[in-house]
Design an enzyme around this catalytic site. Sequence first.
Site, mmCIF file in Angstrom:
data_model
loop_
_atom_site.group_PDB
_atom_site.id
_atom_site.type_symbol
_atom_site.label_atom_id
_atom_site.label_comp_id
_atom_site.label_asym_id
_atom_site.label_seq_id
_atom_site.Cartn_x
_atom_site.Cartn_y
_atom_site.Cartn_z
ATOM 1 N N SER A 168 -21.607 29.662 -2.521
ATOM 2 C CA SER A 168 -20.535 30.268 -1.970
ATOM 3 C C SER A 168 -19.742 29.564 -1.171
ATOM 4 O O SER A 168 -18.498 29.979 -0.818
ATOM 5 C CB SER A 168 -20.700 31.723 -1.543
ATOM 6 O OG SER A 168 -21.029 32.653 -2.590
ATOM 7 N N PHE B 43 -28.156 40.244 -11.657
ATOM 8 C CA PHE B 43 -29.267 39.838 -11.148
ATOM 9 C C PHE B 43 -30.182 40.831 -10.360
ATOM 10 O O PHE B 43 -31.067 40.590 -9.443
ATOM 11 C CB PHE B 43 -29.104 38.543 -9.912
ATOM 12 C CG PHE B 43 -28.242 37.317 -10.376
ATOM 13 C CD1 PHE B 43 -28.708 36.794 -11.824
ATOM 14 C CD2 PHE B 43 -27.121 36.864 -9.993
ATOM 15 C CE1 PHE B 43 -27.935 35.891 -12.485
ATOM 16 C CE2 PHE B 43 -26.360 35.977 -10.731
ATOM 17 C CZ PHE B 43 -26.828 35.333 -11.953
ATOM 18 N N ALA B 44 -30.043 41.758 -10.965
ATOM 19 C CA ALA B 44 -31.071 42.974 -10.375
ATOM 20 C C ALA B 44 -32.505 42.415 -10.680
ATOM 21 O O ALA B 44 -33.336 43.029 -9.556
ATOM 22 C CB ALA B 44 -30.797 44.232 -11.154
ATOM 23 N N THR C 113 -34.558 39.068 -10.812
ATOM 24 C CA THR C 113 -34.287 37.951 -10.398
ATOM 25 C C THR C 113 -34.374 36.785 -11.351
ATOM 26 O O THR C 113 -33.643 36.082 -11.926
ATOM 27 C CB THR C 113 -34.713 37.563 -9.156
ATOM 28 O OG1 THR C 113 -34.448 38.453 -7.903
ATOM 29 C CG2 THR C 113 -34.436 36.018 -8.482
ATOM 30 N N SER D 250 -17.839 40.274 -2.834
ATOM 31 C CA SER D 250 -17.621 40.447 -3.967
ATOM 32 C C SER D 250 -17.488 39.291 -4.761
ATOM 33 O O SER D 250 -16.250 38.581 -4.677
ATOM 34 C CB SER D 250 -16.959 41.485 -4.595
ATOM 35 O OG SER D 250 -16.903 41.652 -6.071
ATOM 36 N N ASN D 251 -18.289 38.649 -5.700
ATOM 37 C CA ASN D 251 -18.031 37.493 -6.322
ATOM 38 C C ASN D 251 -16.802 37.757 -7.220
ATOM 39 O O ASN D 251 -16.096 36.733 -7.416
ATOM 40 C CB ASN D 251 -18.945 36.923 -7.224
ATOM 41 C CG ASN D 251 -20.234 36.204 -6.356
ATOM 42 O OD1 ASN D 251 -20.138 35.215 -5.726
ATOM 43 N ND2 ASN D 251 -21.361 36.942 -6.297
ATOM 44 N N ARG E 249 -16.258 32.392 6.881
ATOM 45 C CA ARG E 249 -16.631 33.564 7.825
ATOM 46 C C ARG E 249 -16.847 32.789 9.146
ATOM 47 O O ARG E 249 -16.818 31.617 9.304
ATOM 48 C CB ARG E 249 -18.162 33.337 7.104
ATOM 49 C CG ARG E 249 -19.166 34.684 7.775
ATOM 50 C CD ARG E 249 -20.472 34.573 7.115
ATOM 51 N NE ARG E 249 -20.267 34.855 5.676
ATOM 52 C CZ ARG E 249 -20.040 36.428 5.515
ATOM 53 N NH1 ARG E 249 -19.844 37.183 6.469
ATOM 54 N NH2 ARG E 249 -20.033 36.651 4.142
ATOM 55 N N THR F 106 -21.855 30.373 3.866
ATOM 56 C CA THR F 106 -23.320 30.007 3.385
ATOM 57 C C THR F 106 -23.100 30.206 1.827
ATOM 58 O O THR F 106 -22.215 30.725 1.362
ATOM 59 C CB THR F 106 -24.309 31.324 3.944
ATOM 60 O OG1 THR F 106 -23.450 32.544 3.493
ATOM 61 C CG2 THR F 106 -24.487 31.430 5.502
ATOM 62 N N ASN G 90 -33.826 33.531 -2.771
ATOM 63 C CA ASN G 90 -34.296 34.753 -2.983
ATOM 64 C C ASN G 90 -35.700 34.931 -2.154
ATOM 65 O O ASN G 90 -36.552 35.474 -2.665
ATOM 66 C CB ASN G 90 -34.639 34.852 -4.447
ATOM 67 C CG ASN G 90 -35.023 36.467 -4.840
ATOM 68 O OD1 ASN G 90 -34.458 37.249 -4.550
ATOM 69 N ND2 ASN G 90 -36.149 36.524 -5.708
HETATM 70 C C1 REY Z 1 -26.575 35.821 -6.766
HETATM 71 C C2 REY Z 1 -28.118 35.713 -6.834
HETATM 72 C C3 REY Z 1 -26.255 35.285 -5.667
HETATM 73 C C4 REY Z 1 -28.901 34.772 -6.500
HETATM 74 C C5 REY Z 1 -24.806 34.907 -5.326
HETATM 75 N N1 REY Z 1 -24.258 34.036 -4.956
HETATM 76 O O1 REY Z 1 -23.935 35.983 -5.588
HETATM 77 C C6 REY Z 1 -23.136 33.651 -4.655
HETATM 78 C C7 REY Z 1 -23.012 33.275 -3.092
HETATM 79 C C8 REY Z 1 -22.396 32.624 -5.437
HETATM 80 O O2 REY Z 1 -22.848 34.279 -2.222
HETATM 81 C C9 REY Z 1 -30.338 34.901 -6.546
HETATM 82 N N2 REY Z 1 -30.868 36.431 -5.866
HETATM 83 C C10 REY Z 1 -31.181 34.053 -5.703
HETATM 84 C C11 REY Z 1 -31.260 37.343 -7.015
HETATM 85 C C12 REY Z 1 -31.542 38.754 -6.164
HETATM 86 O O3 REY Z 1 -31.378 37.393 -8.131
HETATM 87 N N3 REY Z 1 -31.935 39.560 -7.262
HETATM 88 O O4 REY Z 1 -31.456 34.303 -4.429
HETATM 89 O O5 REY Z 1 -31.130 32.839 -5.966
HETATM 90 O O6 REY Z 1 -23.695 31.775 -2.851
#
Ligand code: REY
Length: 406
Positions: free
Chosen positions: A102, A160-161, A163, A200-201, A325, A339, A367
């Site tokens: 992000s 990604f509920a 992972t 929200s993405n 941020r 981040t 994760n």
């Molecule tokens: C998506 C899940 C993270 C990552 C996301 N990233 O929205 C955006 C960001 C681009 O804010 C994944 N976690 C992980 C899961 C949790 O799958 N169930 O931590 O790699 O950077």
Amino acid sequence: MAAGTVCTRALLGSMVLGLLAGPAHAAGGHPGPSARAALPAPDTAGLSRLLRIALAQGAPGAMARIDERNLVHGTVHKATEGVADRGTGRVTDTADRFRIGSVTKTFTAVVLLQLAAEGKVLLDSPVDAYLPGLLRDDRITVRHLLSHRSGLYDYTNDMFASTVPGFEAVRSKVFTYRQLVDRALAHAPTHAPGGVYAYSNTNFVVAGMLVEKLTGRPVRTAYEQRVIKPLGLTDTFYVHPGTKIPGPHARGYLTPDEPGAPLVDATEQTVSWAQSAGALVSSARDLNTFLSALLGGRLLPAAQLAEMERWVPAGTGQAYGLGLRRRDLSCGTSVYGHTGAVQGFYTYAFTTKDGRRSLTALANTSNNGDVHATMLRTLESVFCGKQAARRTTFATEAREDAELPR
Ligand code: REY
């Protein structure tokens, strides 16, 4: 382990460029020398200690690069621990490229704000004026998107509920923006447009669509022409839908939800699920250059930078502007950046108000809430120095950049 600080000779070239580029650091509306003088020296021993803790908590490798720019010279401090590649055992190198997740949102916001400065988009106009019918709610404005106040559901919540299965299901997929927006619109809005901040993405997917609509070119061209080339960011790439990270890079290892399960090498993926919300590749040097230029007033006119820094509350000790941020540290210093979390990579990129001290830190896992909390503490070591609270508990709201296991 490795750590080192080098003093670079006079940064004449970049200073001249900075001055040519207009309202730069020297006399602009940002904090002057007195604010800077108050900044304590980074606690580099504390920083290295935190990187080692991240390894003990499960990260194969961790690194940090601090760039500090004074009037006549610059210093660079580099710290590394562990490995970039578990297969070959190659040690972590701060020159490695990685997926920045992000932090991409800050690039996307800069592009849109440049377009706003050119009169091509109005921040308070409905998105519907540019992308008719897309969002089915003409109250949502461009500003709502960039400040996460649109109320649009984040489609990555259900994607990604679970992972690892969630990741494997999308790692080689190529989505259109519209497919991602449709996934979000299958859910009710989280709140009315213009309400509270809710990360929200979806917002930054729509922002990418806007960039493409307004420029008539792929978002990649906008990143390249407006940010990457002008700043000479030679490690920064938008390769979507390519799956490889070009050149020397850290490999990324995703932590499964099941305790004790082996890490999953997640390095190669399209990141099509994120695109303009999170698909850029970069390096610590480039991210420090980028944020320093942004806060130093060299990427946006003063009016648009001021828009970017209109803050809405975003959890304890945090605020969100437009794709930017703010984190308020224990010593009273605030830092600005973003981040990022994509599978296998946690990125932390922040700079001071004047852009003169920048930190990019990376752990090549994700994760893993413990690693995330430790990596956030690197900000304290770098910007508060030895004044950092000995044990800082950072507020991490549930979806704060989605780094935490859900
Ligand atoms: C998506 C899940 C993270 C990552 C996301 N990233 O929205 C955006 C960001 C681009 O804010 C994944 N976690 C992980 C899961 C949790 O799958 N169930 O931590 O790699 O950077």
